[in-house]
Structures are given as C-alpha cells and as structure tokens.
Design a protein around this motif. Structure first.
Motif, short mmCIF file in Angstrom:
data_model
loop_
_atom_site.label_atom_id
_atom_site.label_comp_id
_atom_site.label_asym_id
_atom_site.label_seq_id
_atom_site.Cartn_x
_atom_site.Cartn_y
_atom_site.Cartn_z
N GLU A 19 -7.97 11.55 -3.11
CA GLU A 19 -8.79 12.20 -1.87
C GLU A 19 -10.21 12.54 -2.38
O GLU A 19 -11.07 12.45 -1.81
CB GLU A 19 -8.08 13.22 -0.99
N SER A 21 0.74 -1.24 0.09
CA SER A 21 0.15 -0.10 0.05
C SER A 21 0.86 1.29 -0.05
O SER A 21 0.45 2.39 -0.68
CB SER A 21 -0.92 0.13 1.29
N GLY A 28 0.53 3.78 -3.08
CA GLY A 28 0.21 5.08 -2.90
C GLY A 28 -1.48 5.28 -2.49
O GLY A 28 -2.01 4.13 -2.55
N ARG A 29 -1.89 6.41 -1.88
CA ARG A 29 -3.32 6.44 -1.45
C ARG A 29 -4.06 6.45 -2.55
O ARG A 29 -3.83 7.41 -3.61
CB ARG A 29 -2.92 7.77 -0.60
N ARG A 30 -5.29 6.25 -2.24
CA ARG A 30 -6.38 6.36 -3.41
C ARG A 30 -6.68 8.23 -3.27
O ARG A 30 -6.09 8.76 -2.41
CB ARG A 30 -7.54 5.93 -2.99
N LYS A 35 -2.96 3.75 10.16
CA LYS A 35 -2.84 3.96 8.77
C LYS A 35 -3.10 5.93 8.56
O LYS A 35 -2.48 6.06 7.66
CB LYS A 35 -3.80 3.25 8.02
N TYR A 36 -3.97 6.25 9.36
CA TYR A 36 -3.99 7.74 9.36
C TYR A 36 -2.75 8.57 10.02
O TYR A 36 -2.45 9.51 9.62
CB TYR A 36 -5.15 8.35 10.08
N ARG A 69 0.07 7.63 7.20
CA ARG A 69 -0.56 8.25 5.86
C ARG A 69 -0.31 7.15 4.74
O ARG A 69 0.30 7.38 3.84
CB ARG A 69 0.33 9.46 5.44
N ILE A 70 -0.59 5.94 5.17
CA ILE A 70 -0.60 4.96 4.31
C ILE A 70 -1.98 4.28 4.19
O ILE A 70 -2.67 3.97 5.01
CB ILE A 70 0.38 3.67 4.75
N ASP A 71 -2.55 4.24 2.83
CA ASP A 71 -3.90 3.78 2.59
C ASP A 71 -4.08 2.37 2.83
O ASP A 71 -4.05 1.73 1.63
CB ASP A 71 -4.45 4.52 1.19
N ASP A 72 -4.07 1.78 3.76
CA ASP A 72 -4.38 0.41 4.04
C ASP A 72 -5.94 0.07 4.03
O ASP A 72 -6.64 0.25 4.77
CB ASP A 72 -3.72 0.00 5.32
N SER A 73 -6.23 0.24 2.74
CA SER A 73 -7.89 0.36 2.48
C SER A 73 -8.77 -0.68 3.25
O SER A 73 -9.78 -0.54 3.44
CB SER A 73 -8.06 0.47 0.81
#
Length: 530
Positions: A217, A209, A213-215, A332-333, A336-340
C-alpha cells in the motif's frame, strides 16, 4: 463435408486415408477450400498480434519502472504455450476421448495431425486448426499473466503458465469444442471461447493475484497508469486481432464470419461508449483509459456470442457489458484481491455476460450462415428455446469454479517450491520489475544507476559528493519523498496520507469506493471513541 449440402465446394473427404493420405501419392489439399484455408492462416496471424497488444496495454497501465516486464511476460508466455501446445496441449484439448473431460494424447507432438478434417470443422485440415487454436491458448495465457504486474517474478509465472494451460485451459476447451466434450454434447453455445479464453483467464488471474498478494500500500502513493498512449495502442492491436479471433472462428470465409465481425464491432463500440459515459458521470471529464477498458470488455463479451446472436442483440450486449464490467471493477476492493490489471472484471465477468447472452439472443439462422451447420436447432429465448439458459449457466459455473480453484492450487504449490517463490522482495517491488527481473528498461531514465549519475551535482557545486564526502540520499535518487523514506528504513511521512492513488485502469468508481470506505471507517472509529 465442406459445403457439400449445397452441392458446391471441394470434394468431400472419403475417410479412407490415415492423416488424409500420403502427400507423395495424394493431393491432400483436394479436400479443402483454398480460400477458407487462406482466411484461417491470416486470422491466425491476426490473433498473434493480440499478444504484443496485451503487452503494450499492460505496460501502459503499469508504472514505468515495471513497463518492460509486462511486455516481456506476455511474449515469453507465447514461447511457453507454443511448446506446450505442440507437446501435448492440442491433443489434450481436441483429441476425442470417451470421458468428456479431457482429450487423449494420440496427437502428442502433433502426431497424427496433418491432412484429416479438423475436429472443430470439416472446412480446414487438422494441422491448420491446431495452429489456429494455439493462438487462442497463447492469447489466454498472455491475458492471465497480467496478474503478476509490479510484484511477480517471471520464472515462477512461466512455470505456472505451462501447468495452467495443461490443467485449466485444455480441459475447458475440451468441454466446449471437443466432439466428445460434455459441454459440446450438452448443447453449450460457446462460439470463440467465453469459457476457456475469457473465464479461463479472468478467474485464473484472480486466483493468481490472490496467492501472489496485494502490492504494498505504501508504494501505491499517487499511482496511475504511466502511458495512456501505449494503452490505446495496445487496445487497437487487440481490436484488430479480435476480428481474426471471432471472425476466424467461423472456420471459413463465409457469411457467419462477416456476421461475427459485425457483432464484435457493435458490442465493443457500445460497451466503450457505456463505460466512458459512466466515468464522465463521476469526473465530468472524458477518459481514454475508460474507452479502452470498455472496448476490451465489449470485445470479450462478443467472443462467445458473436457467431450466435443477432446484431440488435449485440447492441444490447455491448451496453449491458459496459455498465456491468465497469461496476465489476469494484469487486476487487470488496474481496481485497489486488487484480491490478482488472482482468477479472473485463475478461471474467464480461465473458460470463457474453455466454449468457447466447441463451437469450442466440438464433439458428445466424449459425447457419457458415453454410455448414444447416439446418440448426433453435438456440435462444428469442426462438423460445428456454432450456438454453440453464445449459449456459451450468457451463459458466463449471468453468468459473474449475479455473479459479485449479489455478489457485497450481499457484500455491509452485510458490512452495524452493526457488520458485511467486513474489519478488519488497525492495525489488520498490525498484521495479524491470530492474529486478529483466535488467533492461522501457525508459532509460528509470534505471537507478543512470538516475544517480544524472542527478549528481556538477563538480565545484557546494553539494558535490566528491567535495563534501556525503552520499546522495535515496530521496534524490528516486524523486518521490515517501519512497525514499522507505528505502532509508523510515515510515512515509504523515504528509503522504493526503495523497490518493488512482486505481488501475483509471477506475473512478474504485476511487470513489475507497474514499467512501475510508470515511465510513473513520466515522465508525469516531462513534466508538465517543
């Protein structure tokens, strides 16, 4: 061998025949108990059911435009792992070697794998053990691929899974379960895979993840799991399979298998109740997604512990895991890793808790219930075996560090290979992975072309495209104003700032954290402007 120490069971293998003997001349089944073999075959099938269970779970947690892709990557990863495990995975994990780190390859392509007693247990033959362990690796891979949710391409993910199984899963499995593994000889207690399965999936998914990268926003407006019924179905299939996962790890139809099933149920039940109560504290409403999340975290914690600890220890483990894993969804917040799919919190963290529980609640009389490992040495703190704590801790730190670093390196390298970029384009992310990667859809009405036809005004209408010469706007096509504005090259309107998305897994703690973080930033900005 077998149940020989009590004078019962099948005849002990005499070790004189390669591969157990020539099946044309020797009955290779004579060394094994038919009931134990039947049980492990059924347990293997139960573990397989976990893979579509994960697909349904992830599908329900994603948005409907990426729902089918999550089922596909879970099932496709099974095909990849079946090849990898047959090719060299089983040999790398379980073929004895002197390095204590990874196995040799003398069992390449299942060579020399037939009727000998398995390296993990004398109760079952090598060939059956290899098949059962393949399901473990495949389940771990299916957990890990949840990291690609809603933004990752399929082909690079499958390439990653092959090399991940080779360089991450197989070494950690060797440490814990290979008779020559350093963890095995150090005294590590890992019953059914807290290291290779849970830490291996949780920390690897976090690493993937991070590289992915993050989804976007702007695309997270009003986000929430699209199908809670499917989440529940997936969780139930997982629970069913987990009874084969943990029960079967006793490698026989014996009392230790029964105890493992009891401990699995206790841990999952108390973890789910703890998670739900924490969510109710914030929202004053009961959450089905919360129950599923808590149950999964409890099942994860039971994986390394269910064959070692006492039932009352499982109750404590379930409560602690439900609480800690719930709050771990905040991590995850922070980073700052988007572990969805919250794989890190529910598998990585819960797996660590389960492994450390063995150091406290582990008991030799639980281990000896299988009728093979008797007598056994004192295991946990309840038997005054204090050093078990640092033995477990060393193993946990090694598994966490190895799985995260190596997985990140594999993902980073693959991402740089032409044609194997991990992430889909921004437009593909907006359209959904079903449209971009599969061309098939979980729901017909998600397909853009069908939506366009369905929403085209009837002939004779003043807004009829054919009569007015105007094309249908993206807004009419997608139905979400903010997303349509993005397709038309505009920034989402200011009114969209009033929307808040619900974090993946229905995590109300995550929502509360985001709200508090936003308010804090606004306050700091206000103080700075004064």
């Amino acid at each position: 061998m077998g149940y020989g120490y009590t004078g019962s069971g099948p005849e002990a293998f005499n070790g004189t025949y390669p591969d157990g003997g020539d099946s044309r001349l020797v009955n290779l089944n004579q060394w094994y108990d038919a009931g134990d073999m039947a049980y492990i075959i059924v347990a293997s099938a139960m573990v397989f059911v976990m893979i579509p269970g994960l697909g349904f779970l992830y599908s329900g947690l994603a948005r409907r435009k990426s729902a089918l892709s999550m089922i596909f990557v879970c099932m496709m990863s099974y095909s990849v792992i079946t090849f990898q495990w047959y090719f060299w995975g089983y040999s790398l994990a379980f073929d004895p070697s002197n390095n204590g780190f990874i196995g040799k390859i003398s069992k390449f392509g299942l060579m020399n794998t037939l009727g000998l007693p398995s390296p993990g247990s004398p109760l079952i033959p090598d060939l059956l053990y290899a098949f059962y362990q393949m399901q473990f690796c495949a389940t771990t891979a299916a957990i890990t691929v949840g990291a690609i949710a809603e933004r990752g391409r399929v082909m690079p993910a499958m390439v990653f899974i092959f090399f991940w199984a080779t360089l991450v899963y197989c070494p950690i499995a060797c440490w814990a379960w290979n008779a020559q593994g350093w963890g095995f000889n150090y005294g590590v207690a890992d019953y059914a895979g807290g290291g290779p399965v849970e830490i291996g999936s949780g920390f690897s998914a976090l690493a993937y993840s991070m590289v992915l990268g993050r989804r976007q926003e702007k695309m997270m407006l009003n986000f929430r799991p699209h199908n809670v019924s499917m989440i529940t179905l997936g969780t139930i299939l997982l629970w069913f399979g987990w009874l084969g996962f943990n029960g079967g790890s006793a490698f026989g139809a014996n009392l230790r298998a029964v105890m493992a099933c009891w401990n699995t149920n206790l841990t999952a039940a108390f973890a789910s109740a703890s998670w739900v109560l924490l969510d109710w504290r914030l929202a004053k409403k009961w959450s089905m997604v919360g129950w599923c999340s808590g149950a999964i975290s409890g099942l994860v914690a039971a994986t390394p512990a269910s064959g070692y600890i006492t039932p009352w220890g499982s109750v404590i483990l379930g409560i602690v895991t439900g609480v800690v894993a719930n709050f771990a969804t905040k991590i995850k917040y922070w980073i700052r890793i988007d572990d969805s799919m919250d794989v890190f919190a529910e598998h990585g963290i819960a797996g660590v808790i389960g492994l450390m529980a063995n150091a406290i609640f582990g008991a030799d009389y639980i281990v000896s219930l299988d009728g093979v490992n008797a007598p056994w040495y004192p295991l946990g703190w309840i038997q005054h075996h204090w050093e078990q704590f640092y033995i477990q801790l060393a193993y946990v730190l090694a598994a966490c560090g190895w799985s995260f670093v190596i997985s990140a390196l594999i993902a980073f390298i693959i991402d740089k290979i032409p044609g194997l970029k991990l992430r889909a384009s921004d437009e593909a992310e907006l359209l959904g992975m079903d449209d971009d990667q599969l061309g098939e859809f979980a729901y017909d009405y998600v397909e853009v072309r069908r939506d366009f036809l369905a929403w085209t005004p009837a002939k004779g209408d003043t807004n009829d495209v054919a009569h007015t010469g105007e094309s249908m706007s993206h807004g009419d096509r997608f139905g979400t104003n903010e997303h349509s504005e993005m397709l038309e090259g505009k920034e989402p309107s200011e009114s969209s700032s009033d929307h808040h998305h619900q974090a993946a897994q229905g995590d109300r703690h995550g929502m509360a954290y985001e709200k508090a973080h936003t308010e804090k930033k606004e306050a700091q900005h206000h103080d700075h402007t004064q």
